[in-house]
Motif scaffolding. Structure first.
Motif, PDB file in Angstrom:
ATOM      1  N   ALA A 183      -2.779 -64.519  -4.090  1.00  0.00           N
ATOM      2  CA  ALA A 183      -2.597 -64.867  -2.804  1.00  0.00           C
ATOM      3  C   ALA A 183      -1.673 -66.203  -2.460  1.00  0.00           C
ATOM      4  O   ALA A 183      -1.144 -66.047  -1.470  1.00  0.00           O
ATOM      5  CB  ALA A 183      -3.834 -65.580  -2.426  1.00  0.00           C
ATOM      6  N   ALA A 184      -1.501 -66.817  -3.649  1.00  0.00           N
ATOM      7  CA  ALA A 184      -0.622 -68.006  -3.517  1.00  0.00           C
ATOM      8  C   ALA A 184       0.579 -67.686  -3.537  1.00  0.00           C
ATOM      9  O   ALA A 184       1.608 -68.243  -2.799  1.00  0.00           O
ATOM     10  CB  ALA A 184      -0.708 -69.127  -4.589  1.00  0.00           C
ATOM     11  N   THR A 185       1.128 -66.640  -4.197  1.00  0.00           N
ATOM     12  CA  THR A 185       2.653 -66.142  -4.443  1.00  0.00           C
ATOM     13  C   THR A 185       2.645 -65.383  -3.232  1.00  0.00           C
ATOM     14  O   THR A 185       3.950 -65.587  -2.758  1.00  0.00           O
ATOM     15  CB  THR A 185       2.554 -65.053  -5.564  1.00  0.00           C
ATOM     16  N   LEU A 186       2.026 -64.661  -2.468  1.00  0.00           N
ATOM     17  CA  LEU A 186       2.271 -63.931  -1.281  1.00  0.00           C
ATOM     18  C   LEU A 186       2.570 -65.115  -0.266  1.00  0.00           C
ATOM     19  O   LEU A 186       3.424 -64.793   0.610  1.00  0.00           O
ATOM     20  CB  LEU A 186       1.165 -63.191  -0.718  1.00  0.00           C
ATOM     21  N   VAL A 187       1.844 -66.095  -0.271  1.00  0.00           N
ATOM     22  CA  VAL A 187       1.990 -67.379   0.674  1.00  0.00           C
ATOM     23  C   VAL A 187       3.157 -67.904   0.742  1.00  0.00           C
ATOM     24  O   VAL A 187       4.185 -67.915   1.568  1.00  0.00           O
ATOM     25  CB  VAL A 187       0.950 -68.382   0.636  1.00  0.00           C
ATOM     26  N   ILE A 188       3.749 -67.995  -0.534  1.00  0.00           N
ATOM     27  CA  ILE A 188       4.999 -68.560  -0.869  1.00  0.00           C
ATOM     28  C   ILE A 188       6.238 -67.636  -0.427  1.00  0.00           C
ATOM     29  O   ILE A 188       7.155 -67.835  -0.081  1.00  0.00           O
ATOM     30  CB  ILE A 188       5.364 -68.758  -2.432  1.00  0.00           C
ATOM     31  N   ILE A 189       5.877 -66.367  -0.526  1.00  0.00           N
ATOM     32  CA  ILE A 189       6.971 -65.111  -0.419  1.00  0.00           C
ATOM     33  C   ILE A 189       7.066 -65.296   1.090  1.00  0.00           C
ATOM     34  O   ILE A 189       8.368 -65.210   1.737  1.00  0.00           O
ATOM     35  CB  ILE A 189       6.580 -63.956  -0.934  1.00  0.00           C
ATOM     36  N   LEU A 190       5.853 -65.012   2.053  1.00  0.00           N
ATOM     37  CA  LEU A 190       6.129 -64.946   3.394  1.00  0.00           C
ATOM     38  C   LEU A 190       6.190 -66.278   4.355  1.00  0.00           C
ATOM     39  O   LEU A 190       6.750 -66.263   5.434  1.00  0.00           O
ATOM     40  CB  LEU A 190       4.670 -64.273   3.708  1.00  0.00           C
ATOM     41  N   ILE A 191       5.860 -67.396   3.607  1.00  0.00           N
ATOM     42  CA  ILE A 191       5.874 -68.712   4.372  1.00  0.00           C
ATOM     43  C   ILE A 191       7.103 -69.590   3.832  1.00  0.00           C
ATOM     44  O   ILE A 191       6.815 -70.103   2.754  1.00  0.00           O
ATOM     45  CB  ILE A 191       4.923 -69.396   4.500  1.00  0.00           C
ATOM     46  N   PRO A 192       8.429 -69.704   4.578  1.00  0.00           N
ATOM     47  CA  PRO A 192       9.535 -70.457   3.945  1.00  0.00           C
ATOM     48  C   PRO A 192       9.011 -72.107   3.683  1.00  0.00           C
ATOM     49  O   PRO A 192       8.384 -72.539   4.468  1.00  0.00           O
ATOM     50  CB  PRO A 192      10.559 -70.405   4.737  1.00  0.00           C
ATOM     51  N   GLY A 193       9.165 -72.840   2.797  1.00  0.00           N
ATOM     52  CA  GLY A 193       8.719 -73.763   2.427  1.00  0.00           C
ATOM     53  C   GLY A 193       7.392 -74.202   1.784  1.00  0.00           C
ATOM     54  O   GLY A 193       7.029 -75.140   1.374  1.00  0.00           O
ATOM     55  N   ALA A 194       6.731 -73.235   1.641  1.00  0.00           N
ATOM     56  CA  ALA A 194       5.385 -73.115   1.072  1.00  0.00           C
ATOM     57  C   ALA A 194       5.409 -73.418  -0.335  1.00  0.00           C
ATOM     58  O   ALA A 194       4.334 -74.291  -0.951  1.00  0.00           O
ATOM     59  CB  ALA A 194       4.526 -71.882   1.390  1.00  0.00           C
ATOM     60  N   ASP A 195       6.450 -73.279  -0.942  1.00  0.00           N
ATOM     61  CA  ASP A 195       6.492 -73.511  -2.523  1.00  0.00           C
ATOM     62  C   ASP A 195       6.773 -75.104  -2.436  1.00  0.00           C
ATOM     63  O   ASP A 195       6.706 -75.489  -3.834  1.00  0.00           O
ATOM     64  CB  ASP A 195       7.725 -72.822  -3.020  1.00  0.00           C
ATOM     65  N   LYS A 196       7.122 -75.802  -1.564  1.00  0.00           N
ATOM     66  CA  LYS A 196       7.052 -77.212  -1.809  1.00  0.00           C
ATOM     67  C   LYS A 196       5.540 -78.032  -1.779  1.00  0.00           C
ATOM     68  O   LYS A 196       5.727 -79.293  -1.812  1.00  0.00           O
ATOM     69  CB  LYS A 196       7.874 -77.812  -0.706  1.00  0.00           C
ATOM     70  N   PHE A 197       4.605 -77.030  -1.580  1.00  0.00           N
ATOM     71  CA  PHE A 197       3.379 -78.106  -1.418  1.00  0.00           C
ATOM     72  C   PHE A 197       2.204 -77.100  -2.599  1.00  0.00           C
ATOM     73  O   PHE A 197       1.356 -76.705  -2.071  1.00  0.00           O
ATOM     74  CB  PHE A 197       2.828 -77.728   0.024  1.00  0.00           C
ATOM     75  N   PRO A 198       2.824 -77.127  -3.924  1.00  0.00           N
ATOM     76  CA  PRO A 198       2.030 -76.444  -4.797  1.00  0.00           C
ATOM     77  C   PRO A 198       0.756 -77.301  -5.063  1.00  0.00           C
ATOM     78  O   PRO A 198      -0.520 -76.482  -5.214  1.00  0.00           O
ATOM     79  CB  PRO A 198       2.819 -76.586  -6.049  1.00  0.00           C
TER      80      PRO A 198
END
Length: 362
Positions: A183-198
């Motif tokens: 789920a977290a990986t999918l959020v990072i893929i679909l939402i730009p910038g989500a990987d900045k809030f691990p």
């Protein structure tokens, strides 16, 4: 020596009547429930044979992997390892009910599936680019994101199938971990910038896991069935997911210290308060596993604080001595501490229905 699953199998085989099994469970619950709940027991070893079989199992799975790499693709090697682990589990897990070998075989099965997916999906990277263009999704930043998501999704499905067949308690924790990871990986893929809030994603995952663990715990407050073992592993998973982002934030605060002695003292107080909160939660739910799983983060944070304040010599020894002594004292008076904690929660007007569903201290 006998588990709840053993009694169920005995009933199905006609060795015991359903009423006899129910009476036996009630008797054990009446005579052992308080001690069992207080001691937080879980089944890992029944004898040295568990260790012996586990070592042999690891050698077999590693051997299959090395041979597979020389005669087949990564996908074939992973599937061969997964199939080998499943076949061995039919005997050592389903028939012999050996705890440690069952855990080893579970991880062998899941790692085999993950390796197979890495080999299959990784070789099809151009297909993922076409998929993104057709679905109008953000351009992929790197292949591993999609490979990891695919592997996590397949491993989650495999873990669920393994649970349906073998009912190894740690499987639910593995399924939860891979589900959250996918789920977290999918959020990072679909939402730009989500990987900045691990840390935010990790904290949400930890709180969700803790809630799920409590669901299992509350369904067996006397800790007499396999549900308690499932909750045990879930709490081990939940604690670092909750604590890690909090202490990461504390670490960033320490990293920005301008006046180390004063600021480090304040941050040290924050770390101590956080761990005291963890102790209260652990006492309330009667789970040492939750406390132990978060211990490494507390030690690391306090070590960083000592270092920032200029106290470098033997700081780990001092921290270990202080925390170790506190935990030994807490263990020696666990029941009394739980009683006082639950009484304090009553004074704070925590719902009685929730407190009554928790294991009661001896």
């Amino acid at each position: 020596m006998y588990t709840d699953s053993d009694l169920t199998d005995a009933v199905q085989a006609g060795v015991l009547t359903p009423q006899t099994a129910a009476d036996f469970r009630a008797f054990i619950a009446h005579t052992r429930a308080p001690a069992s709940a207080d001691e937080e027991q879980f089944r890992l070893l029944t004898g040295f044979n568990d260790i012996f079989v586990s070592i042999a199992t690891i050698l077999v799975l590693v051997g299959v992997g090395f041979v597979g790499d020389r005669i087949a693709s990564a996908t074939g090697t992973g599937l061969a390892d997964a199939a080998t682990a499943w076949v061995l589990a039919l005997y050592f897990t389903a028939r012999r009910r050996m705890a440690l070998p069952s855990i080893v075989l579970l991880f062998g099965f899941l790692l085999g599936l993950a390796y197979a997916v890495f080999g299959l999906v990784g070789a099809q990277f151009p297909w993922w680019l076409v998929f993104h263009q057709q679905a109008l999704l953000p351009s992929p930043r790197s292949m591993p994101e999609f490979v990891v998501f695919a592997a996590a999704a397949v491993v989650t499905l495999g873990a669920w199938l393994h649970w349906r067949r073998f009912k190894v308690p740690i499987t639910i924790a593995c399924t939860t971990a891979t589900t959250l990871f996918a789920a977290a990986t999918l959020v990072i893929i679909l939402i730009p910038g989500a990987d900045k809030f691990p840390d935010t994603l990790t904290l949400i995952a930890g709180l969700a896991t803790f809630a799920y663990a409590m669901r299992w715990d509350l369904s067996d407050p006397t800790r007499t069935t396999y549900r308690a073992d499932v909750a045990f592993w879930l709490h081990l998973l939940a604690a670092p997911l909750i604590v890690q982002p909090i202490f990461d934030a504390l670490h960033l605060m320490i990293g920005g210290v301008v006046e180390p002695p004063t600021a480090a003292l304040e941050h040290g107080a924050i770390a101590v308060v956080l761990y005291l909160i963890l102790i209260i939660v652990s006492l309330a739910i009667d789970r040492r596993a939750f406390l132990a799983s978060a211990l490494i983060y507390v030690v690391a944070a306090l070590n960083e604080i000592f270092h920032a304040s200029g106290v470098v010599s033997s700081n780990l020894a001092v921290i270990g001595l202080a925390i170790g002594a506190a935990l030994l004292f807490l263990s020696a008076f666990w029941s009394q501490s739980r009683a006082q904690t639950l009484r304090a929660l009553q004074i704070l007007h925590v719902p009685k229905i929730l407190l009554d569903s928790l294991p009661q201290p001896r």
